[in-house]
Design a protein around this motif. Structure first.
Motif: not given
Lengths: 119, 341
Positions: A26-30
């Motif tokens: 999720a962090l990689d996307r954000a």
């Protein structure tokens, strides 16, 4: 009184798995930079999980070997300080088979906690 | 890329517009400004400057003002002005280095900083060693690294700013001093430094320009191969074999452990390319000695990086976690000492 399950190792493993499998993607996307930091955090938790399982045994073995090698008693840190001193002054060197067996065993235990895939 | 309050980006953009106009002799407009890599000190910013209808892809290297010098290993790093002059000299000697253009002036208000041309490629080892676009380049990198290193070592010393000379004995003394500052006993590192001390090569009579941090992660590669050697702040005078040994430290293979030359090739291939390009014949025992020293050095750097966090100088989980990587070098050192016994 002992704590209830999960043990420290079990809880650390559960947190590390959550961070790696759910939080990191999720962090990689954000925010990729934080994704990288989260990987570092998850990896550090995995180290702590292995340390919780293996650390006490590794320390005890290292301590016992040092008492025999140095033929004296003291805390683990005291004995390592004395060994380091002997190695700097050259009182002991790599031709000492007992020393090398001790260092091989100590480092094998350390890397099994810090990074078992290192070769 | 790092998100900033608009004010810092605006301050940097305004200073760059002013300085770039001064350098190119025309009004410059600054676009696509962004910070490339982290760190409170030693920033790298990328931007485009359009002057007289021509667009220049540029990089700003910067130490912001009012920040203490980072501690530990880094305290021996070059200041920006000296680094600028070293890169300029290497560039003139035909080294594939970035082309440095101009230094920022004190009145620009950015601290110690300079601007150079942006070079294509990536330094990220994980991509270079595994991703398909770099498949052809992977076969060339070892030879190119040998050849470029020979050119670095051939740099005319008269063109360089004053640089410190570090002989083998100085390196050992510096590493022991770093260990003493850490305060925790490190038997494997002590053994390794004593092993090195007993076998150290004699001081070299004619020290050459040594890059000081010549390793995978510190050079750019595109689909054609190496495009530029970066990170010159460790430059000094010394034994050129130091750079060959450091490049082969196992930590810079990023998992490609059977390819000692930075994860790309063999030592023999690296040395042959170095010698073909005019480098002195490489003595394998001497190269091994410097590889052992480099491995110990990286282990001690891991500890000093962690110490920057532990001492309270910088708050960083990333730095703290590097402390647990030191043991990787202990594994490697015990192996290396057996090979070279």
């Amino acid at each position: 009184m002992a704590q209830d399950r999960p043990t420290a190792a079990e809880l650390l493993a559960a947190i590390a798995d959550f961070l790696r499998e759910e939080a990191t993607p999720a962090l990689d996307r954000a925010e990729p930079r934080l994704g990288f930091q989260m990987r570092v955090a998850a990896n550090s938790l995995a180290i702590l999980e292995r340390e919780a399982r293996l650390g006490a045994g590794a320390d005890a073995r290292e301590h016992a070997r040092l008492r025999v090698l140095l033929r004296r008693d003291g805390t683990l840190e005291d004995l390592n300080r004395e060994l380091a001193r002997q190695l700097r002054t050259g009182e002991r060197d790599e031709r000492d088979a007992g020393l090398m067996a001790h260092l091989d065993a100590t480092i094998a235990d350390k890397i099994a906690i810090a990074n078992p895939r290192w070769r | 890329m790092i998100v900033h309050t608009t004010s810092e980006s605006q301050i940097v953009a305004a200073a760059l517009a002013h300085a770039t106009s001064r350098h190119f002799g025309g009004t410059a407009s600054i676009e696509n400004l962004g910070q490339e890599s982290g760190g409170a000190s030693r920033q790298t910013w990328s931007f485009d400057a359009t002057v007289n209808g021509e667009c220049h892809g540029l990089i700003l290297r910067r130490d912001p003002p009012l920040q203490g010098r980072p501690g530990g290993e880094r305290s021996s790093a070059l200041d920006r002005a000296t680094e600028f002059r070293v890169i300029a000299a290497a560039w003139k000697a035909g080294v594939r280095a970035p082309e440095v253009l101009f230094e920022m002036q004190p009145e620009d208000g950015l601290g110690e900083a300079y601007v150079m041309r942006r070079v294509g490629g990536t330094a990220i080892a994980r991509k270079l060693l595994r991703d398909p676009p770099y498949a052809a380049a992977r076969g060339r990198v070892t030879g190119q690294l040998g050849e470029i290193l020979a050119r670095i070592h051939a740099t005319d010393l008269a063109t360089l700013p004053p640089l410190v000379t570090r002989q083998a004995a100085d390196q050992i003394a510096n590493l022991r001093q770093s260990l003493d500052q850490l305060g925790t006993p490190q038997p494997v590192l002590e053994l390794s430094l004593s092993w090195l001390d007993r076998r150290k090569p004699p001081p070299i009579g004619r020290p050459l320009l040594v890059h000081g941090d010549y390793r995978t992660g510190n050079y750019l590669v595109d689909e054609t191969g190496v495009t530029a050697i970066l990170d010159w702040e460790g430059a000094h005078l010394g034994d050129p074999v130091e750079d060959l040994g450091w490049l082969c430290v196992k930590s810079w293979r990023f998992g490609a452990v059977d390819k000692p030359a930075g994860g790309f090739g063999s030592r023999a291939e690296l040395w042959a390319a170095y010698e073909r390009a005019g480098g002195a014949k490489v003595d394998p025992a001497r190269a091994h000695w410097w590889e052992v020293l480099g491995t110990a050095r990286w282990g001690i750097i891991c500890h000093t990086q962690a110490w920057r966090h532990l001492s309270g100088a910088v708050k960083s989980m990333e730095l703290a976690s590097i402390g647990r990587r030191a043991v990787e070098t202990e594994v490697d050192l015990l192996q290396l000492l057996k090979e070279g016994a």
